[in-house]
Enzyme design. Sequence first.
Site, PDB file in Angstrom:
ATOM      1  CG  HIS A 192      -2.024  -0.954   1.189  1.00  0.00           C
ATOM      2  ND1 HIS A 192      -3.185  -0.768   1.888  1.00  0.00           N
ATOM      3  CD2 HIS A 192      -2.180  -2.117   0.523  1.00  0.00           C
ATOM      4  CE1 HIS A 192      -4.013  -1.787   1.664  1.00  0.00           C
ATOM      5  NE2 HIS A 192      -3.410  -2.625   0.841  1.00  0.00           N
TER       6      HIS A 192
ATOM      7  CE1 TYR B  28      -7.245  -8.574   4.515  1.00  0.00           C
ATOM      8  CE2 TYR B  28      -9.028  -7.033   4.105  1.00  0.00           C
ATOM      9  CZ  TYR B  28      -8.091  -7.928   3.637  1.00  0.00           C
ATOM     10  OH  TYR B  28      -7.991  -8.182   2.299  1.00  0.00           O
TER      11      TYR B  28
ATOM     12  CE  LYS C  58      -9.301 -10.990   3.500  1.00  0.00           C
ATOM     13  NZ  LYS C  58     -10.346 -10.673   2.545  1.00  0.00           N
TER      14      LYS C  58
ATOM     15  CE  LYS D  84      -5.798  -9.452   1.009  1.00  0.00           C
ATOM     16  NZ  LYS D  84      -6.740  -9.756  -0.066  1.00  0.00           N
TER      17      LYS D  84
ATOM     18  CG  ASP E 246      -8.066 -12.829  -0.110  1.00  0.00           C
ATOM     19  OD1 ASP E 246      -7.875 -13.354  -1.230  1.00  0.00           O
ATOM     20  OD2 ASP E 246      -8.550 -11.688   0.028  1.00  0.00           O
TER      21      ASP E 246
ATOM     22  CG  ASN F  34      -6.206 -10.474  -3.246  1.00  0.00           C
ATOM     23  OD1 ASN F  34      -5.633  -9.989  -2.274  1.00  0.00           O
ATOM     24  ND2 ASN F  34      -7.497 -10.264  -3.469  1.00  0.00           N
TER      25      ASN F  34
ATOM     26  CD  GLU G 127     -11.422 -13.255   0.861  1.00  0.00           C
ATOM     27  OE1 GLU G 127     -11.641 -13.490   2.071  1.00  0.00           O
ATOM     28  OE2 GLU G 127     -11.275 -12.108   0.421  1.00  0.00           O
TER      29      GLU G 127
ATOM     30  CG  ASN H  15     -12.621  -9.947  -2.726  1.00  0.00           C
ATOM     31  OD1 ASN H  15     -12.071 -10.714  -1.933  1.00  0.00           O
ATOM     32  ND2 ASN H  15     -11.944  -9.062  -3.448  1.00  0.00           N
TER      33      ASN H  15
ATOM     34  CG  ASP I  37     -16.684  -3.568  -2.114  1.00  0.00           C
ATOM     35  OD1 ASP I  37     -17.360  -2.528  -2.190  1.00  0.00           O
ATOM     36  OD2 ASP I  37     -15.474  -3.579  -1.860  1.00  0.00           O
TER      37      ASP I  37
ATOM     38  CG  HIS J  54     -14.117  -7.118  -0.746  1.00  0.00           C
ATOM     39  ND1 HIS J  54     -14.174  -5.935  -1.448  1.00  0.00           N
ATOM     40  CD2 HIS J  54     -12.827  -7.484  -0.732  1.00  0.00           C
ATOM     41  CE1 HIS J  54     -12.954  -5.614  -1.849  1.00  0.00           C
ATOM     42  NE2 HIS J  54     -12.117  -6.535  -1.433  1.00  0.00           N
ATOM     43  CB  SER J  55     -13.146  -4.504   3.743  1.00  0.00           C
ATOM     44  OG  SER J  55     -12.215  -3.491   4.018  1.00  0.00           O
ATOM     45  CG  ASN J  56     -10.151  -2.545  -1.736  1.00  0.00           C
ATOM     46  OD1 ASN J  56      -8.948  -2.505  -1.536  1.00  0.00           O
ATOM     47  ND2 ASN J  56     -10.687  -3.199  -2.742  1.00  0.00           N
TER      48      ASN J  56
ATOM     49  NE  ARG K  18      -4.642  -0.664  -3.496  1.00  0.00           N
ATOM     50  CZ  ARG K  18      -5.300  -1.638  -2.884  1.00  0.00           C
ATOM     51  NH1 ARG K  18      -6.584  -1.514  -2.656  1.00  0.00           N
ATOM     52  NH2 ARG K  18      -4.670  -2.742  -2.524  1.00  0.00           N
TER      53      ARG K  18
HETATM   54  O1  GKR Z   1      -6.007  -3.952   0.752  1.00  0.00           O
HETATM   55  O2  GKR Z   1      -4.323  -4.998  -0.141  1.00  0.00           O
HETATM   56  C1  GKR Z   1      -5.528  -4.886   0.128  1.00  0.00           C
HETATM   57  C2  GKR Z   1      -6.446  -6.001  -0.269  1.00  0.00           C
HETATM   58  O3  GKR Z   1      -5.725  -6.945  -1.004  1.00  0.00           O
HETATM   59  C3  GKR Z   1      -7.608  -5.485  -1.077  1.00  0.00           C
HETATM   60  O4  GKR Z   1      -7.161  -4.706  -2.135  1.00  0.00           O
HETATM   61  C4  GKR Z   1      -8.493  -6.594  -1.577  1.00  0.00           C
HETATM   62  O5  GKR Z   1      -9.408  -6.093  -2.517  1.00  0.00           O
HETATM   63  O6  GKR Z   1      -9.153  -6.859   0.706  1.00  0.00           O
HETATM   64  C5  GKR Z   1      -9.368  -7.223  -0.557  1.00  0.00           C
HETATM   65  C6  GKR Z   1      -9.618  -8.692  -0.721  1.00  0.00           C
HETATM   66  O7  GKR Z   1     -10.187  -9.285   0.161  1.00  0.00           O
HETATM   67  O8  GKR Z   1      -9.286  -9.263  -1.759  1.00  0.00           O
HETATM   68 MG    MG Z   2     -10.383 -11.085  -1.028  1.00  0.00          MG
END
Ligand code: GKR
Ligand code: MG
Length: 431
Positions: A29, A153, A198, A200, A228, A230, A253, A276, A300, A327-329, A410
């Site tokens: 980020h 998260y 959760k 990432k 998750d 991604n 996820e 998501n 979302d 879901h969240s961003n 971003r």
């Molecule tokens: O904030 O880096 C992040 C997340 O990877 C986000 O961009 C994702 O969209 O939180 C999200 C997810 O669950 O995939």
């Molecule tokens: Mg996700």
Amino acid sequence: MNRDLTITDIRLTPVLVADPPLLNTQGVHQPHTPRLIVEVVTADGSTGLGETYGDTKYLELARPLADRLTGRRADDLNRLFSEAGRTAVDASRISGRVDAGGLRGVQTADKLRLSVLSAFEVACLDALGKSLGLPVHTLLGGKVRDTVEYSAYLFYRRAHHPEGVTAQEDDWGAALDPAGVVEQARRFKERYGFTSFKLKGGVFPPDEEIAAVRALADAFPGHPLRLDPNGAWSVETSLKVAGELGSLLEYLEDPTLGTPGMAEVAARAGVPLATNMCVTTFAEIEEAFTRNAVQIVLSDHHYWGGLRNTQHLAAICRTFGVGVSMHSNTHLGISLAAMTHVAATVPGLRHACDSHYPWQSEDVLTERLRFDDGAVRVSDAPGLGVELDRDRLALLHRRWLDDDGSLRDRDDAAAMRVTDPDWTTPPMPRW
Ligand code: GKR
Ligand code: MG
């Protein structure tokens, strides 16, 4: 009271919000992230608040949409949506299958439009609620729970943004191995009472992430855990991870990209899959549900098109026996309030929702929303139940105005290149 709900003005304020150096499969980020704050003003004197993604492509669409909706009524949402559907989207803004910065699945003109419209819908509901003296959940048919549960998260993260970069410091420290992840989880639990975690993933080779989840399971026995990456794994890697973590996971996820791959993993893994990324529009539901590719859809409300669309999605999921959660961003308190109102109205919400909010040290509200015992209390105050702090808004807007353009969109890969000049967004599957 004169209830003239004609929209007389829509104020759009882009802001840059402090964000810690959280890692994901595309990079890290940036020190500030863009959001758009929407204020819908009605003739009876109410002002409703909404929030959505703030990257340039959303801002460019927000202005014409706002112009189109001004003069219409805030309580005429169905017509407002059809009207908004006529607003053209610049096709050059929709490139590639997966959103490069946001990890938010397919890109379509409709989804882009809905992502902006969702903030207008929330703001209209807030204005309407304020005008009628009713909370948003009542306008959505009424709450079925008084609190909404969220999960911690967890992110692999660096302690600081690189030297020389203007950034807000925090005291979370680095988390780059299983011990760091467990320490972060412990702090989340102590501070906010979260009981689901959760992580990432997609950041380190899968064996390291498997070790981190095992460490979490040892430290927090019986707590629901999710991982998750991604979509960073192949089908084979996803199956290997699922085989090793199996019963430790509440769900896996988006282990891999695309409905066919997810369907194959779902058929052979024996672990529920959440997404998501592969189901983010109504058009993707049929194939994914028919192939049993996902067992939980993480809605979302921004890109699904608001709170009422989230309820529609939840009803479809219920019909097909598919679970739903959120879901969240990176987001601020307006969106957390909106998520909480809609989540409060969804029957059978069995999984704690995601939220980045604890990572955001800044907000545009007079009072931050609180997590108690891992949950947010559903407000019964009129509208969303939150109040804008104009000074905070002005400050974060000033930061956006002063930015040379490098942080207005971003770009997690660009942030990674500050320390690793050869970094490019990794081709998928990464492992
Ligand atoms: O904030 O880096 C992040 C997340 O990877 C986000 O961009 C994702 O969209 O939180 C999200 C997810 O669950 O995939
Ligand atoms: Mg996700």
